[in-house]
Scaffold this motif. Structure first.
Motif, PDB file in Angstrom:
ATOM      1  N   GLY A 118      29.124  36.092  65.053  1.00 21.69           N
ATOM      2  CA  GLY A 118      30.173  37.054  64.729  1.00 21.69           C
ATOM      3  C   GLY A 118      29.608  38.376  64.260  1.00 21.69           C
ATOM      4  O   GLY A 118      30.075  39.447  64.669  1.00 21.69           O
ATOM      5  N   ALA A 119      28.594  38.330  63.403  1.00 20.99           N
ATOM      6  CA  ALA A 119      27.957  39.562  62.935  1.00 20.99           C
ATOM      7  C   ALA A 119      27.313  40.319  64.089  1.00 20.99           C
ATOM      8  O   ALA A 119      27.379  41.553  64.144  1.00 20.99           O
ATOM      9  CB  ALA A 119      26.920  39.228  61.863  1.00 20.99           C
ATOM     10  N   GLU A 124      32.296  43.056  60.585  1.00 27.72           N
ATOM     11  CA  GLU A 124      31.717  43.728  59.422  1.00 27.72           C
ATOM     12  C   GLU A 124      32.429  43.284  58.146  1.00 27.72           C
ATOM     13  O   GLU A 124      33.630  43.472  58.001  1.00 27.72           O
ATOM     14  CB  GLU A 124      31.821  45.254  59.581  1.00 27.72           C
ATOM     15  CG  GLU A 124      31.005  45.795  60.752  1.00 27.72           C
ATOM     16  CD  GLU A 124      31.080  47.310  60.845  1.00 27.72           C
ATOM     17  OE1 GLU A 124      31.800  47.913  60.014  1.00 27.72           O
ATOM     18  OE2 GLU A 124      30.439  47.883  61.745  1.00 27.72           O
ATOM     19  N   LEU A 125      31.665  42.667  57.249  1.00 31.92           N
ATOM     20  CA  LEU A 125      32.172  42.256  55.942  1.00 31.92           C
ATOM     21  C   LEU A 125      31.147  42.655  54.888  1.00 31.92           C
ATOM     22  O   LEU A 125      29.953  42.804  55.195  1.00 31.92           O
ATOM     23  CB  LEU A 125      32.396  40.736  55.885  1.00 31.92           C
ATOM     24  CG  LEU A 125      33.460  40.140  56.819  1.00 31.92           C
ATOM     25  CD1 LEU A 125      33.428  38.617  56.735  1.00 31.92           C
ATOM     26  CD2 LEU A 125      34.843  40.650  56.470  1.00 31.92           C
ATOM     27  N   GLY A 126      31.593  42.814  53.654  1.00 30.44           N
ATOM     28  CA  GLY A 126      30.662  43.087  52.567  1.00 30.44           C
ATOM     29  C   GLY A 126      29.834  41.848  52.250  1.00 30.44           C
ATOM     30  O   GLY A 126      30.212  40.720  52.604  1.00 30.44           O
ATOM     31  N   ALA A 127      28.726  42.053  51.570  1.00 35.33           N
ATOM     32  CA  ALA A 127      27.846  40.933  51.236  1.00 35.33           C
ATOM     33  C   ALA A 127      28.589  39.864  50.433  1.00 35.33           C
ATOM     34  O   ALA A 127      28.442  38.656  50.686  1.00 35.33           O
ATOM     35  CB  ALA A 127      26.634  41.443  50.458  1.00 35.33           C
ATOM     36  N   THR A 202      41.646  34.351  53.977  1.00 33.14           N
ATOM     37  CA  THR A 202      42.565  35.484  53.835  1.00 33.14           C
ATOM     38  C   THR A 202      42.062  36.546  52.868  1.00 33.14           C
ATOM     39  O   THR A 202      42.491  37.692  52.945  1.00 33.14           O
ATOM     40  CB  THR A 202      43.954  35.005  53.365  1.00 33.14           C
ATOM     41  OG1 THR A 202      43.810  34.267  52.141  1.00 33.14           O
ATOM     42  CG2 THR A 202      44.601  34.108  54.413  1.00 33.14           C
ATOM     43  N   PHE A 203      41.152  36.167  51.965  1.00 32.86           N
ATOM     44  CA  PHE A 203      40.678  37.164  50.994  1.00 32.86           C
ATOM     45  C   PHE A 203      39.843  38.256  51.648  1.00 32.86           C
ATOM     46  O   PHE A 203      39.564  39.279  51.020  1.00 32.86           O
ATOM     47  CB  PHE A 203      39.866  36.479  49.884  1.00 32.86           C
ATOM     48  CG  PHE A 203      38.492  36.033  50.300  1.00 32.86           C
ATOM     49  CD1 PHE A 203      37.405  36.874  50.157  1.00 32.86           C
ATOM     50  CD2 PHE A 203      38.289  34.767  50.827  1.00 32.86           C
ATOM     51  CE1 PHE A 203      36.137  36.470  50.538  1.00 32.86           C
ATOM     52  CE2 PHE A 203      37.029  34.358  51.205  1.00 32.86           C
ATOM     53  CZ  PHE A 203      35.945  35.208  51.060  1.00 32.86           C
ATOM     54  N   THR A 204      39.445  38.061  52.905  1.00 39.87           N
ATOM     55  CA  THR A 204      38.677  39.105  53.593  1.00 39.87           C
ATOM     56  C   THR A 204      39.571  40.231  54.097  1.00 39.87           C
ATOM     57  O   THR A 204      39.063  41.274  54.510  1.00 39.87           O
ATOM     58  CB  THR A 204      37.901  38.502  54.790  1.00 39.87           C
ATOM     59  OG1 THR A 204      38.837  37.928  55.719  1.00 39.87           O
ATOM     60  CG2 THR A 204      36.935  37.423  54.328  1.00 39.87           C
ATOM     61  N   ARG A 205      40.882  40.039  54.070  1.00 42.85           N
ATOM     62  CA  ARG A 205      41.790  41.106  54.472  1.00 42.85           C
ATOM     63  C   ARG A 205      41.892  42.135  53.354  1.00 42.85           C
ATOM     64  O   ARG A 205      41.884  41.776  52.179  1.00 42.85           O
ATOM     65  CB  ARG A 205      43.185  40.550  54.766  1.00 42.85           C
ATOM     66  CG  ARG A 205      43.241  39.465  55.814  1.00 42.85           C
ATOM     67  CD  ARG A 205      44.653  38.906  55.918  1.00 42.85           C
ATOM     68  NE  ARG A 205      44.706  37.730  56.768  1.00 42.85           N
ATOM     69  CZ  ARG A 205      45.761  36.946  56.891  1.00 42.85           C
ATOM     70  NH1 ARG A 205      46.869  37.224  56.197  1.00 42.85           N
ATOM     71  NH2 ARG A 205      45.737  35.895  57.678  1.00 42.85           N
ATOM     72  N   PRO A 206      42.008  43.402  53.710  1.00 42.85           N
ATOM     73  CA  PRO A 206      42.154  44.436  52.676  1.00 42.85           C
ATOM     74  C   PRO A 206      43.379  44.172  51.814  1.00 42.85           C
ATOM     75  O   PRO A 206      44.474  43.921  52.318  1.00 42.85           O
ATOM     76  CB  PRO A 206      42.309  45.726  53.499  1.00 42.85           C
ATOM     77  CG  PRO A 206      41.641  45.428  54.805  1.00 42.85           C
ATOM     78  CD  PRO A 206      41.912  43.978  55.075  1.00 42.85           C
TER      79      PRO A 206
END
Length: 240
Positions: A118-119, A124-127, A202-206
């Motif tokens: 995926g990366a 793109e996600l924060g660490a 779901t916590f990865t959503r803004p």
């Protein structure tokens, strides 16, 4: 129990079918899905690449623990291995916990490989989000490890494979693995542990945080599956 866990992990990692169907297969499916769907759209309020990255990681993780535990326990019952273990000092609860812990550890490669793909495809996600997502999906896999133990004792060796596959595919189909669950089906999907498992992302959503309702639901399923596994283990002991 520590020795049993080590042996179970080593045996799993040496299994070529595990490497192919649990690690490689979900990663290949992920590549297929993101090229089959319009990546400019969203799925389940997430970009398509992010949505299927999570769903294929959970697909591989559930497959690793559910099919691995159920089929292996069923074969061990058939061969008489579990009967031999009962003659040792290993208590039944240690055997059950060892099975759950060992197979849950083997979900990490399935999750990490899909995330790496995926990366590479532009997710793109924060660490902190990457680490949190790995931790959430790994901990959530314990639910299905317990279910696998229960099914391994519930089904006969000849019937366990079709029962596990039907259970696995139905939960995936109605749990948002292959496509987002619509609003009309969501009220029923909340009783599906795979749906709750996918909701951990779901916590990865803004503007969103960890879905505590999903966490509570998975905790309840874990308690039920562990209790069922323990009861079925005791039943198998009496019949041995």
């Amino acid at each position: 129990m520590t020795t049993l866990i080590k042996l179970e992990i080593l045996r799993t990692l040496r299994n070529r079918r595990y490497l192919l169907f649990t690690i490689a297969y979900p990663a290949l499916l992920y590549v297929f899905f993101i090229h089959a769907y319009d990546t400019s759209k969203v799925a389940g309020s997430l970009p398509v690449k992010s949505y299927f990255m999570v769903s294929m990681a959970t697909f591989g993780a559930v497959g690793a623990v559910l099919t691995g535990n159920a089929q292996r326990i069923s074969l061990e019952r058939k061969s008489g291995w579990t009967r031999q273990l009962r003659l040792t000092a290993l208590p039944g609860r240690a055997y059950t916990v060892g099975k759950i812990a060992a197979t849950a550890v083997t979900t990490l490669p399935a999750i990490l490989v899909v995330f790496a793909v995926g990366a590479s495809q532009g997710v793109e996600l924060g660490a902190a989000q990457w680490i949190g997502l790995v931790a959430a999906l790994w901990l959530g896999s314990f639910v299905f490890a317990a279910l696998g133990v229960a099914l391994g004792y519930a089904a006969t060796p000849d019937a366990v494979q079709p029962i596990v596959m039907i259970t696995y595919m139905l939960m995936a189909l109605l749990g948002g693995t292959w496509f987002p669950v619509s609003d009309s089906l969501e009220k029923f999907a909340r009783f599906n542990p795979v749906f709750l498992y996918n909701r951990l992302a779901t916590f990865t959503r803004p503007g969103h945080s960890l879905d505590l309702v999903a966490v509570a639901g998975l905790a309840a399923f874990l308690a039920v599956f562990v209790a069922a596994a323990a009861a079925l283990y005791r039943r198998d002991t009496r019949q041995a």
